[in-house]
Design an enzyme around this catalytic site. Structure first.
Site, mmCIF file in Angstrom:
data_model
loop_
_atom_site.group_PDB
_atom_site.id
_atom_site.type_symbol
_atom_site.label_atom_id
_atom_site.label_comp_id
_atom_site.label_asym_id
_atom_site.label_seq_id
_atom_site.Cartn_x
_atom_site.Cartn_y
_atom_site.Cartn_z
ATOM 1 C CG ASP A 27 -28.592 -43.182 21.164
ATOM 2 O OD1 ASP A 27 -28.938 -42.895 22.314
ATOM 3 O OD2 ASP A 27 -29.384 -43.616 20.299
ATOM 4 C CG ASP A 29 -33.821 -47.725 23.410
ATOM 5 O OD1 ASP A 29 -33.754 -48.811 24.001
ATOM 6 O OD2 ASP A 29 -34.783 -47.392 22.694
HETATM 7 N N1 PLP Z 1 -35.433 -41.838 28.268
HETATM 8 C C1 PLP Z 1 -36.195 -42.920 28.458
HETATM 9 C C2 PLP Z 1 -37.112 -42.963 29.622
HETATM 10 C C3 PLP Z 1 -36.138 -44.007 27.582
HETATM 11 O O1 PLP Z 1 -36.914 -45.081 27.787
HETATM 12 C C4 PLP Z 1 -35.259 -43.934 26.473
HETATM 13 C C5 PLP Z 1 -35.163 -45.042 25.537
HETATM 14 O O2 PLP Z 1 -35.581 -46.151 25.786
HETATM 15 C C6 PLP Z 1 -34.478 -42.791 26.306
HETATM 16 C C7 PLP Z 1 -34.594 -41.769 27.217
HETATM 17 C C8 PLP Z 1 -33.544 -42.623 25.161
HETATM 18 O O3 PLP Z 1 -32.349 -43.280 25.393
HETATM 19 P P1 PLP Z 1 -31.149 -43.167 24.364
HETATM 20 O O4 PLP Z 1 -30.613 -41.771 24.444
HETATM 21 O O5 PLP Z 1 -30.177 -44.201 24.851
HETATM 22 O O6 PLP Z 1 -31.707 -43.498 23.024
HETATM 23 CA CA CA Z 2 -31.483 -43.605 20.843
#
Ligand code: PLP
Ligand code: CA
Length: 304
Positions: A27, A29
């Site tokens: 993943d 973020d």
């Molecule tokens: N969608 C948006 C708009 C976001 O800002 C984030 C995280 O910053 C995510 C989804 C989640 O991302 P990930 O699946 O990489 O944690």
């Molecule tokens: Ca995440």
């Protein structure tokens, strides 16, 4: 108590686990970066895994950018060897779903950022153009006659008019209702949060009385995209690493992958333990097999 899962892992055990896996799914973020800042040690970890011959892929629910922009972002943050083919975003997978699974004939009405629209265009999927008429309302606007899907993603320019139009298109039972992801919210620095696209989808689910089909994690479709693009992916050879139990760990469980929670993001170990100790067996799919404080814990595994 005493159920399987939530095993804190480090040292030789972690090394053995990484050696046993061919595919490492990250993943983004909360695992690789926080917004525009790489997690300490993440660059070294990713580079070392690639150097050791692992297939490394990134699985993000963030629908706001096309994959190309992710390549640039990885590069900007110091991940200089990450290529387009390693990136699976909910926008890219939504485009594949519309093109290859439902083979949509007609236009798609998109609630989302320009990046989502660009990803769809790249896959040859026509989107309804939004006219910039400040006087348009749901009473006087035009509705396109051939909308065959409504796709909801993260939209930082959401308007009431967009929600109203989407609700109108969804009256047609032949119009599909898709969501890039169902994330409820995202952490920002300083204790602030962003409402996620799940909150927009929820509004339209109420207005339409329908349920959206979710493309992103925890749905299995993103793993199907990965398996269709990498030959010989065996779920038993994969490790899914994420920071959110309800998306990443459930995604791993749904796809038959070993799962690892890293504590640099949204979910805390106590929540995982609560799910583990819960009498509701469906909660057990949210329990990670392994837990690390940060993926920087991988670094000693690469030292001889
Ligand atoms: N969608 C948006 C708009 C976001 O800002 C984030 C995280 O910053 C995510 C989804 C989640 O991302 P990930 O699946 O990489 O944690
Ligand atoms: Ca995440």
């Amino acid at each position: 108590f005493g159920f399987k899962g939530c095993q804190k892992i480090r040292g030789p055990q972690l090394r053995n686990l990484l050696e046993a896996k061919d595919f490492i799914l990250f993943d983004c973020d909360g695992v690789i970066w926080h917004g525009e800042k790489a997690i300490t040690g993440a660059v070294k970890v990713v580079n070392s895994l690639i150097r050791h011959g692992k297939n490394v892929v990134f699985v993000t629910n963030n629908s706001t950018r096309p994959r190309e922009n992710y390549v640039h972002k990885f590069y900007r943050l110091g991940f200089t060897d990450v290529m387009l083919e390693q990136i699976f975003s909910s926008s890219y997978c939504s485009a594949l779903y519309l093109r290859d699974v439902v083979k949509v004939h007609g236009q798609v009405f998109v609630i989302g950022c320009d990046g989502l629209r660009r990803e769809l265009q790249e896959a040859g999927i026509p989107c309804v153009e939004e006219a910039d008429n400040p006087d348009a309302t749901i009473y006087n606007c035009n509705l396109a006659p051939d909308v065959k899907a409504v796709l909801v993603g993260h939209d930082d320019k959401l308007t009431f008019l967009k929600l109203a139009k989407a609700s109108c298109y969804l009256r047609d039972p032949d119009c599909l209702f898709l969501a890039t992801d169902n994330d409820p919210w995202h952490p920002l620095s300083g204790g602030r949060i962003l409402p996620g696209s799940g909150s927009l989808t929820a509004a339209l689910e109420v207005a339409s009385g329908r349920k959206a089909t979710v493309i992103g994690k925890p749905s299995r479709f993103m793993f199907e995209c990965i398996s269709s693009q990498f030959r010989g992916v065996d779920p038993a050879q994969c490790l899914m690493i994420g920071d959110r139990l309800e998306t990443d760990m459930l995604f791993g469980s749904n796809c038959g992958l070993d799962t690892m929670l890293t504590l640099t993001g949204v979910s805390q170990i106590e929540e995982a333990q609560e799910y583990r100790n819960s009498e509701l067996t469906t909660n057990h799919s949210l329990v990670p097999d392994y837990v690390v404080d940060t993926i920087a814990d991988f670094l000693p595994a690469f030292e001889d």
